[in-house]
Each structure stands twice: as structure tokens, then as C-alpha cells.
Design a protein around this motif. Structure first.
Motif, mmCIF file in Angstrom:
data_model
loop_
_atom_site.group_PDB
_atom_site.id
_atom_site.type_symbol
_atom_site.label_atom_id
_atom_site.label_comp_id
_atom_site.label_asym_id
_atom_site.label_seq_id
_atom_site.Cartn_x
_atom_site.Cartn_y
_atom_site.Cartn_z
ATOM 1 N N LEU A 1 6.069 5.195 -1.894
ATOM 2 C CA LEU A 1 7.256 4.775 -1.139
ATOM 3 C C LEU A 1 8.288 4.084 -2.016
ATOM 4 O O LEU A 1 9.489 4.169 -1.750
ATOM 5 C CB LEU A 1 6.846 3.850 0.013
ATOM 6 C CG LEU A 1 7.981 3.416 0.954
ATOM 7 C CD1 LEU A 1 8.629 4.624 1.626
ATOM 8 C CD2 LEU A 1 7.466 2.427 2.003
ATOM 9 N N ALA A 2 7.844 3.424 -3.070
ATOM 10 C CA ALA A 2 8.782 2.692 -3.922
ATOM 11 C C ALA A 2 9.847 3.599 -4.527
ATOM 12 O O ALA A 2 10.966 3.147 -4.829
ATOM 13 C CB ALA A 2 8.024 1.961 -5.032
ATOM 14 N N THR A 3 9.533 4.870 -4.689
ATOM 15 C CA THR A 3 10.495 5.804 -5.277
ATOM 16 C C THR A 3 10.969 6.856 -4.277
ATOM 17 O O THR A 3 11.535 7.873 -4.659
ATOM 18 C CB THR A 3 9.875 6.507 -6.503
ATOM 19 O OG1 THR A 3 8.653 7.155 -6.111
ATOM 20 C CG2 THR A 3 9.577 5.501 -7.611
ATOM 21 N N SER A 4 10.773 6.584 -2.993
ATOM 22 C CA SER A 4 11.181 7.540 -1.958
ATOM 23 C C SER A 4 12.703 7.707 -1.921
ATOM 24 O O SER A 4 13.465 6.742 -2.064
ATOM 25 C CB SER A 4 10.708 7.055 -0.585
ATOM 26 O OG SER A 4 11.288 7.824 0.452
ATOM 27 N N LEU A 5 13.148 8.930 -1.693
ATOM 28 C CA LEU A 5 14.577 9.200 -1.547
ATOM 29 C C LEU A 5 15.144 8.615 -0.260
ATOM 30 O O LEU A 5 16.367 8.522 -0.115
ATOM 31 C CB LEU A 5 14.823 10.713 -1.587
ATOM 32 C CG LEU A 5 14.442 11.421 -2.894
ATOM 33 C CD1 LEU A 5 14.702 12.926 -2.758
ATOM 34 C CD2 LEU A 5 15.209 10.852 -4.073
ATOM 35 N N ASP B 1 0.832 -1.209 0.000
ATOM 36 C CA ASP B 1 0.000 0.000 0.000
ATOM 37 C C ASP B 1 0.862 1.252 0.000
ATOM 38 O O ASP B 1 0.562 2.227 -0.708
ATOM 39 C CB ASP B 1 -0.928 0.000 1.214
ATOM 40 C CG ASP B 1 -2.031 -1.043 1.113
ATOM 41 O OD1 ASP B 1 -2.339 -1.460 -0.023
ATOM 42 O OD2 ASP B 1 -2.571 -1.439 2.158
ATOM 43 N N ALA B 2 1.941 1.222 0.794
ATOM 44 C CA ALA B 2 2.840 2.374 0.847
ATOM 45 C C ALA B 2 3.569 2.555 -0.481
ATOM 46 O O ALA B 2 3.814 3.685 -0.931
ATOM 47 C CB ALA B 2 3.837 2.207 1.986
ATOM 48 N N ALA B 3 3.912 1.444 -1.129
ATOM 49 C CA ALA B 3 4.590 1.519 -2.426
ATOM 50 C C ALA B 3 3.704 2.198 -3.456
ATOM 51 O O ALA B 3 4.156 3.057 -4.227
ATOM 52 C CB ALA B 3 4.981 0.123 -2.897
#
Length: 202
Positions: free
Chosen positions: A67-71, A61-63
Motif C-alpha cells: 500500500l505504501a507505493t499504491s497509485l 500491515d497494508a504498507a
């Protein structure tokens, strides 16, 4: 949650969400990065997970929420790689997706026999974290790095050991004691001496 335990110069960071395969939420990832950034007064940093999976990477859900591309993934890897002491990944189980970055940034990797390694960025349509391909290729070579990143291959612990992705395979009951044994010389040295030797190794 992320558990941080300090004992005798060793900082142990445990990903503790076993009911969700230790997948990381945005808050967990940020906390893990903060803990790694503030680990400088420890001599040794050990990363591990609770239960039978090290980490499945980003929570689904976070992705989907970004979140999948979070720094913060790269922030975490940078903090681990910059740690002046010895960073050990004690892999209690499978490592998947974004969790590979923190593992690749460690100085040493030990894993239980049941561990598996995969990084399905090609299949999922994401790019790997910026520093991951070079770190992976440095360990296993360019072609094998492409097998993992581009061909989506799942690597078992025995193959990971043969390829150089992990440095030792340890039985589950001995994983943490083996990690502490590997830390002994660094713990006995002065922090400056350990940092100087680490700086000599590319």
C-alpha cells in the motif's frame, strides 16, 4: 472506514478508524479516492478524522503488502486538487506519512494546536507521492520541504502556521465550525463562479 456526509453543499469525508490512529487500509484508501472523485456536485469538501489523530498514513500491515507505493495515493490527491469547489483539511490531530498528500492537495488547512506533521519517507526508504514535493515546497519553500522530507523533521502546529503549511490553528471544539465559516462565501456563490476564481489561483 470512510464516512461521507453531505449537508447544505458541504461534503465531509471522515477517516473513521481511531483505534488504529486512522491509518488507511487499501480498501479505505480506494473508497476515499472514489468519494473525492464523485464530490463534484458539492460546493465544499472537508476532510477530517475521528478521534485525536487525522491519519497515520498507511496501515503498517497494508504498507508491507504494497500500500505504501499504491497509485491510489496520487489518485486521491489528484481528485482533491481537481475538485472545482473549496477543499478544506480540518486536521483534528497529527498527520503522518502518506496522509500528507491529501492534506497538501486541499485549498486550505486548519489544525488543532496538538497536531503534528511529519513525512518520514527518507527513513522508511520510500519516495513521496509524485505531486507532494512540489505542493509542499510551494507552501513552505524548498529548504523547509527538505527539512520535512529529507531531514525527517516533525513540525508542530505553531511552526506549521508560521511556515504556511497550515492557514489557521483552531481549538478542537471549534475546528468544524471554523471550517464551515471559511466555506460560507463559496457556498453562497454559484458553482461556476467559485470554479472560475479557483482556476485563477495557481
Amino acid at each position: 472506514m470512510i464516512r461521507a456526509d453531505r449537508n447544505g453543499g458541504i461534503l465531509t469525508l471522515t477517516i473513521d478508524r481511531p483505534d488504529k490512529a486512522n491509518s488507511l487500509t487499501a480498501e479505505m484508501l480506494s473508497d476515499l479516492a472514489k468519494q473525492a472523485e464523485s464530490a463534484g456536485d458539492a460546493r465544499v469538501m472537508v476532510l477530517t478524522g475521528a478521534g485525536k489523530v487525522f491519519s497515520a498514513g498507511a496501515d503498517l500491515d497494508a504498507a508491507r503488502a504494497g500500500l505504501a507505493t499504491s497509485l491510489d495515493w496520487e489518485r486521491l490527491s489528484t481528485a482533491i486538487a481537481g475538485f472545482p469547489g473549496l477543499a478544506i483539511a480540518a486536521l483534528n490531530g497529527t498527520v503522518a506519512g502518506g496522509a500528507m498528500g491529501m492534506v497538501l492537495a486541499c485549498d486550505l488547512r486548519i489544525a488543532v494546536p496538538a497536531a503534528r506533521f511529519f513525512y518520514p519517507v527518507m527513513k522508511l526508504g520510500f519516495l513521496p507521492q509524485p505531486s507532494d514535493p512540489a505542493r509542499l515546497a510551494a507552501l513552505v519553500g524548498p529548504a523547509r520541504a527538505k527539512l520535512i522530507l529529507m531531514a525527517g523533521q516533525k513540525i508542530d502546529a505553531a511552526t506549521a502556521l508560521d511556515w504556511g503549511l497550515v492557514d489557521r490553528v483552531s481549538e478542537a471544539g471549534a475546528l468544524m465550525s471554523d471550517a464551515h465559516a471559511l466555506a460560507a462565501d463559496t457556498l453562497a456563490a454559484s458553482p461556476d463562479h467559485a470554479a472560475a476564481i479557483k482556476a485563477l489561483v495557481p
